[in-house]
Design an enzyme around this catalytic site. Structure first.
Site, PDB file in Angstrom:
ATOM      1  N   ARG A 191       0.766  14.728  13.089  1.00 50.42           N
ATOM      2  CA  ARG A 191       1.408  14.770  12.384  1.00 50.42           C
ATOM      3  C   ARG A 191       1.836  15.434  11.154  1.00 50.42           C
ATOM      4  O   ARG A 191       0.729  15.816  10.088  1.00 50.42           O
ATOM      5  CB  ARG A 191       0.825  12.565  11.167  1.00 50.42           C
ATOM      6  CG  ARG A 191       1.077  12.101  12.097  1.00 50.42           C
ATOM      7  CD  ARG A 191       0.034  10.632  11.922  1.00 50.42           C
ATOM      8  NE  ARG A 191       1.074  10.226  10.023  1.00 50.42           N
ATOM      9  CZ  ARG A 191       0.906   9.068   9.319  1.00 50.42           C
ATOM     10  NH1 ARG A 191      -1.024   8.547   9.566  1.00 50.42           N
ATOM     11  NH2 ARG A 191       1.111   9.142   8.960  1.00 50.42           N
ATOM     12  N   ASP A 236       5.362   0.194  12.269  1.00 49.54           N
ATOM     13  CA  ASP A 236       3.570  -0.545  11.269  1.00 49.54           C
ATOM     14  C   ASP A 236       3.835  -1.264  11.986  1.00 49.54           C
ATOM     15  O   ASP A 236       2.784  -2.092  11.996  1.00 49.54           O
ATOM     16  CB  ASP A 236       3.915   0.257  10.237  1.00 49.54           C
ATOM     17  CG  ASP A 236       3.430   1.935   9.630  1.00 49.54           C
ATOM     18  OD1 ASP A 236       3.061   2.083   9.978  1.00 49.54           O
ATOM     19  OD2 ASP A 236       3.491   1.475   8.197  1.00 49.54           O
ATOM     20  N   LYS A 257       0.891  -1.444  -0.040  1.00 49.03           N
ATOM     21  CA  LYS A 257       0.441  -0.115  -0.097  1.00 49.03           C
ATOM     22  C   LYS A 257       1.423   1.044  -0.227  1.00 49.03           C
ATOM     23  O   LYS A 257       0.545   2.335  -1.007  1.00 49.03           O
ATOM     24  CB  LYS A 257      -1.267   0.179   1.173  1.00 49.03           C
ATOM     25  CG  LYS A 257      -0.954   1.370   1.728  1.00 49.03           C
ATOM     26  CD  LYS A 257      -2.465   1.741   2.625  1.00 49.03           C
ATOM     27  CE  LYS A 257      -1.811   1.493   4.256  1.00 49.03           C
ATOM     28  NZ  LYS A 257      -1.334   2.898   4.513  1.00 49.03           N
ATOM     29  N   ASN A 258       1.423   1.382   0.997  1.00 51.15           N
ATOM     30  CA  ASN A 258       2.851   2.631   0.922  1.00 51.15           C
ATOM     31  C   ASN A 258       3.383   2.942   0.010  1.00 51.15           C
ATOM     32  O   ASN A 258       3.840   4.126  -0.117  1.00 51.15           O
ATOM     33  CB  ASN A 258       3.384   3.160   2.521  1.00 51.15           C
ATOM     34  CG  ASN A 258       2.449   2.983   3.432  1.00 51.15           C
ATOM     35  OD1 ASN A 258       1.454   3.040   3.356  1.00 51.15           O
ATOM     36  ND2 ASN A 258       2.476   2.495   4.798  1.00 51.15           N
ATOM     37  N   CYS A 290      -3.899  12.542  13.734  1.00 53.49           N
ATOM     38  CA  CYS A 290      -4.515  10.868  13.599  1.00 53.49           C
ATOM     39  C   CYS A 290      -5.258  10.406  14.732  1.00 53.49           C
ATOM     40  O   CYS A 290      -4.213  10.772  15.977  1.00 53.49           O
ATOM     41  CB  CYS A 290      -4.609  10.284  11.742  1.00 53.49           C
ATOM     42  SG  CYS A 290      -2.976   9.888  12.354  1.00 53.49           S
ATOM     43  N   ARG A 331      -8.473  -0.045   5.382  1.00 49.40           N
ATOM     44  CA  ARG A 331      -7.388   0.497   4.577  1.00 49.40           C
ATOM     45  C   ARG A 331      -6.329   0.115   3.927  1.00 49.40           C
ATOM     46  O   ARG A 331      -5.536   0.551   2.769  1.00 49.40           O
ATOM     47  CB  ARG A 331      -7.377   1.948   5.526  1.00 49.40           C
ATOM     48  CG  ARG A 331      -8.686   2.554   5.795  1.00 49.40           C
ATOM     49  CD  ARG A 331      -8.104   3.738   6.972  1.00 49.40           C
ATOM     50  NE  ARG A 331      -6.901   4.396   6.217  1.00 49.40           N
ATOM     51  CZ  ARG A 331      -5.730   4.672   7.323  1.00 49.40           C
ATOM     52  NH1 ARG A 331      -6.331   4.619   8.342  1.00 49.40           N
ATOM     53  NH2 ARG A 331      -4.959   5.313   6.549  1.00 49.40           N
TER      54      ARG A 331
END
Ligand code: EPU
Length: 421
Positions: A121, A307, A22-23, A116, A399
């Protein structure tokens, strides 16, 4: 809103294929704005965040089609360069359209992302880098308004109080690709996703060297062209399943995994007592013994990734003794602690450190997901807890994890998605 109902049932066994990262996919899709040629990007995971990027690219005049994880992006209309708050609010990574818009269209308006669940951030380093390239940037009505008649290469230091910045590096690198002259980015993020983006930019005709190292040298070019690119495998998804193998005393083979992107994780898993056997294109992770406690600090790549901090915490909840987890990237990223306490975990927070004392077992409970990786941790906890666990608000997990419950069921887990509407 969906929730997961999980019945803890011990060992997971079997093999899964790791999805595309994803990233990596998100900034690469944003980089497609740098050209009017067609970009063909494969191994893109099917995720809510990817759909959010597709919608945003649509707002910005790109036509996007996809089939079987291959996305075709073609810009047909450059008249709107506005990433609205409604989009950015749902997905912070929307900020990475700023660099490409500024470089290609000379102006951009991108809503300023807020904080968030994992903490505040800021994007000051993104803006500092773009200003150094010659952009004029102001904040108007909560939007970042950036203009530049001409971007010019510069020497830029991108380090901040918590190390470098992944998306900040991506933004400045993308803008510098079309700037006049040479840009040197010092203290650039070294994450594999940045190296992947550099490879993609080079395939478009950019001249980026040093991708994956703290010093990026970018020689600006006049224009970029469409290209094809395959996104790297998702190291965080892979790491989550590696931890799933260890925490359930199971044995999981990962296919399409880049173990060379996970060396810090492999090192920690081995210290804890799990076995990690690299194989061709992946690895097999297993554990059949008691778990040893460890100390771990999250760090920029190649250190242990933030993460995977929440997921590792679940593993350490069952270790035989005291472990310390220190969060050095997002010091407030501990929302999962309170939920794990509801499941009988023994965790004490001291500033950016969590002291985890191993418990004999976790107990199923209703818990609430607060962010993507915390949700994955709660699912792991549910897999080993006695009785039933419900994890609500799983839109967070959608997500970033492609078909997580399907993959877990494939390994023998008892997990159902329940639609509450
Ligand atoms: N920071 C600043 N100023 C900035 C930017 C960042 O001080 O201008 C600080 C942050 O507050 C943080 C640290 O620098 O303390 C690192 O943040 P970074 O900018 O690297 O984070 P990011 O690029 O916004 C990406 C991933 C995150 C991942 C972090 C750290 C994407 C889409 N997101 O975010 O992934 O946690 O890098 O590795 O690539 C996730 O996938 O669940 C996720 C949150």
């Amino acid at each position: 809103m969906d929730k997961f109902l999980i019945k803890g049932n011990g060992r997971l066994q079997g093999s899964i294929t790791v999805s595309g990262a994803k990233n990596s996919a998100l900034p690469i899709m944003a980089a497609a704005l740098l050209t009017e040629g067609e970009s063909v990007i494969s191994n893109v995971p099917h995720l809510a965040d990817i759909q959010a990027m597709v919608d945003l690219l649509g707002d910005l005049g790109a036509e996007v089609t996809h089939a079987d994880g291959t996305f075709r992006v073609q810009v047909t209309d450059e008249s709107s360069s506005f990433a609205q708050y409604e989009r950015v609010r749902k997905m912070r990574a929307s900020i990475c359209v700023l660099g490409p818009l500024l470089a290609k269209r000379r102006s951009a308006r991108v809503a300023m992302p807020g904080g968030c669940a994992i903490g505040s951030r800021p994007v000051d380093l993104h803006l500092r880098g773009l200003r150094a390239l010659g952009a004029e940037i102001e904040l108007e009505g909560g939007d970042i308004v950036a203009r530049a008649d001409k971007l010019k290469g510069a020497e830029i230091f991108l380090g901040g109080p918590f190390g470098s910045t992944v998306l900040g590096t991506a933004n400045v690198m993308m803008a510098a690709a079309l700037a006049e002259g040479t840009t040197v980015l010092e203290s650039a993020a070294c994450e594999p996703e940045i190296a992947d983006l550099a490879d993609y930019l080079n395939a478009m005709g950019a001249k980026v060297s040093g991708g994956g190292t703290p010093r990026l040298v970018i020689e600006g070019v006049e224009s970029l062209c469409g290209t094809t690119h395959e996104v790297i495998p998702d190291r965080i998804e892979a790491g989550t399943f590696m931890i799933a193998a260890a925490v359930t005393n199971g044995e999981i083979t990962l296919e399409n995994a880049r173990i060379d992107h996970l060396l810090a994780v492999v090192d920690k898993l081995r210290q804890i007592g799990a076995s990690v056997e690299p194989s061709n294109g992946g690895a097999t992770v297993s554990s059949a013994r008691r778990l040893d406690p460890i100390d771990v600090t999250t760090q920029p790549y190649p250190g242990f990734p933030t993460d995977l901090q929440a997921q590792l915490m679940v593993l350490l909840c069952l270790a035989d003794g005291n472990s310390a987890i220190t969060e050095k990237i997002f010091p407030d990223r501990f929302m999962h602690v309170a939920e794990l306490l509801r499941m009988g975990a023994n965790i004490r927070k001291e500033g950016p450190t969590a002291i985890v004392t191993g418990a004999k077992r976790l107990i199923g409970a209703p818990v609430m997901a607060s962010d993507l990786r915390a949700s994955a941790a709660l699912v792991l906890a549910g897999l080993i807890a006695d009785g039933e666990t419900t994890v609500s608000r799983v839109y967070h997990i959608d997500r970033g994890y492609e078909k997580i419950e399907v993959k877990l069921r494939q390994l023998g887990a008892n997990i159902q998605r329940i639609n509450e509407s």
